[in-house]
Design an enzyme around this catalytic site. Structure first.
Site, short mmCIF file in Angstrom:
data_model
loop_
_atom_site.label_atom_id
_atom_site.label_comp_id
_atom_site.label_asym_id
_atom_site.label_seq_id
_atom_site.Cartn_x
_atom_site.Cartn_y
_atom_site.Cartn_z
CB ILE A 26 -1.19 0.20 1.09
CG1 ILE A 26 -0.41 -0.19 2.51
CG2 ILE A 26 -1.85 -0.95 0.84
CD1 ILE A 26 -0.95 -0.17 3.66
N GLY A 73 8.57 3.93 0.46
CA GLY A 73 8.47 4.88 0.97
C GLY A 73 10.50 3.66 1.44
N GLY A 96 11.33 1.75 3.95
CA GLY A 96 10.44 0.21 3.84
C GLY A 96 9.64 0.07 2.74
CG ASP A 153 9.21 14.23 8.38
OD1 ASP A 153 9.35 15.51 7.58
OD2 ASP A 153 9.21 12.57 7.89
CB VAL A 203 3.53 0.63 4.38
CG1 VAL A 203 2.61 -0.03 5.28
CG2 VAL A 203 4.38 1.59 4.94
#
Length: 536
Positions: A187, A190, A193, A341, A195
């Site tokens: 889904i 990034g 890693g 962030d 997801v």
């Protein structure tokens, strides 16, 4: 989350062009914060050169640096111009006003010419690294489920009512594999890693992040578990559990073992043991409706636009929810937390369109920065959202999250990316674009047309409040920004305005539902009123 080491990476460019680019940019930012005349022009110039600092890590090949050969001269002139605004008598300023305006236009134009170059020269020998910036400039399409029906936003509630209890559990590797059906549904992708979507044995849908196993991302993993496991709030993503597998026997580590190995704290590290974790997994509640970044980037002509895309009322509710989450972090968490962030990709939505703040891998406890005064932290964040002062000093403050939230506010108002490419090809920072129009009295010109081609009088008043608040949030100096509690009060007012009946009198504006004094230290109100005229 993208690591920003622009001023440090500038050293590489400096070696190739013979100029201390990072030093010049730092000097410009510091001088702009001390400017006494032409403050708006100085701030705009500082933001432009910071864009260069944040883009420099993507330019390291000698061939790519050649077009930047004269950048040093431009930066020196910019620094000289900003310094000249720090203190002159009124008569001198009056005589030189026209000349300075011309110099600002010239320097801005020259800086823009370099910003136009970056999307081109960054292609040289950098295919892999380019993905980090172009994920921001040209977002990829992502597969996600159809939006849920538009709900009726709930009435505003106090912080205490939004705190939700939850626990976490340790998952086995077999449970993770079974939940994801052997990792068959991606889904999100990034830098840290992948997801995956999953379903637990009890039927709960979950998002399972499989983090890259290297030293940097192990540290992020440790920080996120340590911080997120202690946070309980309606507008913060819920951590369900984790799984750590070591290479020796592929047995999950216990919480005590994780602490012993230094996997649950960024700040206190024990000597490393021989075995290193082989697999790092975090399990979150599943956010059905994706990210604010994707929703605002929906096709302008699509007939399947999300509720967030087409409703000013829901957009105000989103900003209010996110601001309350940050207020909880700054004023009610123990110790207080700086997210570091905040950006639209880290704002996610559940099935009922309730926004949640996510990705705490870069977060720090603000008491650490107070107790160890002067200790620098690596400048992290996402391109376009990083506080200029933090980028320059490497000293994180809660005001850094306020700056990032201001950029998100501008995204919600305009529907544009935090960093976007204008028609003429210039890489543009959204605050510069928005502030120019706000100060010219052209608020209507900057607004996203998808919620409404012509906002109602009440909506327009709400959007004025948000625009004015966002303008204060992105002030160059942190001391000039409002506290998060004051921002929450302003956004509560904006949300109430969007709920008003259109037949009401626009002149009867409500006071902020919050008082000007908030008990939590460091969270008092300090936002001064500022005029904001209607656009033509």
């Amino acid at each position: 989350m993208a690591l920003l080491t622009g001023l440090g990476q500038a050293a590489t460019v400096a070696q190739l062009v013979g100029v201390d680019i990072g030093g010049l940019i730092s000097m410009i930012v510091q001088a702009a914060r001390m400017a006494r005349q032409n403050r708006s022009e100085c701030e705009q110039l500082a933001r432009r050169v910071l864009m260069i600092a944040q883009l420099l890590p993507h330019v390291q090949e000698p061939e790519a640096v050649q077009p930047l050969a004269e950048l040093g001269d431009t930066l020196r002139e910019a620094h000289e111009l900003v310094v000249s605004c720090q203190g002159r008598n009124a008569a001198y300023q009056l005589v030189m006003a026209g000349r300075q305006a011309e110099r600002f236009r010239d320097v801005h134009s020259r800086i823009d010419s370099y910003l136009i170059l970056f999307p081109v020269i960054s292609h040289i020998g950098m295919t892999r690294r380019l993905g980090r910036i172009y994920n921001v400039l040209v977002p990829e399409d992502s597969s996600r489920v159809d939006p849920s029906p538009l709900p009726q936003p709930q009435e505003s509630t106090e912080v205490a009512q939004e705190v939700l209890p939850h626990g976490t559990q340790q998952f086995t590797w077999a449970e993770i594999v079974a939940a994801t059906n052997n990792f068959d549904t991606v889904i999100a992708r990034g830098s840290s890693g992948m997801v995956y979507k999953g379903r637990l044995d009890d039927g709960r849908e979950v998002a399972i992040k499989h983090i890259k196993n290297d030293e940097y991302w192990r540290e992020d993993f440790s920080t996120e578990l340590h911080i997120l496991s202690r946070l309980q709030h309606k507008h913060i993503i819920r951590l369900l559990g984790s799984c750590v597998i070591v290479s020796k026997d592929k047995c999950p580590l216990t919480t005590r073992q994780k602490i012993k190995k230094g996997l649950l704290t960024r700040w206190r590290k024990e000597p490393e043991e021989p075995e290193e974790p082989e697999r790092l997994i975090i399990v979150y509640e599943y956010m059905e409706n994706g990210t604010l970044h994707d929703l605002l980037g929906s096709d302008q002509g699509s007939s399947m636009l999300s509720p967030v895309t087409v409703s000013w009322k829901l957009r105000m509710d989103v900003l209010l929810g996110v601001s309350r989450a940050i207020e909880y972090l700054h004023c009610h968490a123990h110790p207080p937390i700086i997210h570091r962030d905040i950006n639209s990709s880290n704002i996610v939505f559940d099935a009922s369109w309730v926004p949640r703040v996510a990705d705490f891998g870069s977060s720090v406890a603000s008491d650490v920065t107070r107790e160890e005064e002067g200790v620098e932290c690596e400048a992290v964040g996402t391109l376009g959202y990083v506080d200029p002062e933090y980028h320059d000093t490497f000293l994180p403050k809660p005001a850094a999250d306020v700056y990032s939230l201001g950029v998100v506010m501008f995204e919600v108002l305009t529907g544009k990316r935090a960093v976007f490419i204008e028609e003429k090809g210039t890489v543009t920072h959204l605050p510069n674009f928005a502030i120019t129009l706000i100060e010219a009295g052209n608020l209507g010109e900057m607004l996203d047309r998808r919620p409404s081609p012509e906002p109602t009088p009440w909506e327009l008043q709400a959007l004025k409040h948000v625009a004015r608040t966002a303008r204060h949030c992105v002030k160059l100096s942190s001391k000039d920004r409002p506290t998060i509690s004051d921002i929450v009060g302003k956004l509560e007012m904006a949300y109430e305005l969007t709920c008003r009946d259109e037949s009401g009198s626009v002149d009867e504006l409500p006071d902020s539902p919050r008082g000007s004094n908030v008990s939590s230290a460091g969270c008092q109100s300090d936002l001064e009123p500022e005029a904001l005229e209607d656009g033509p």
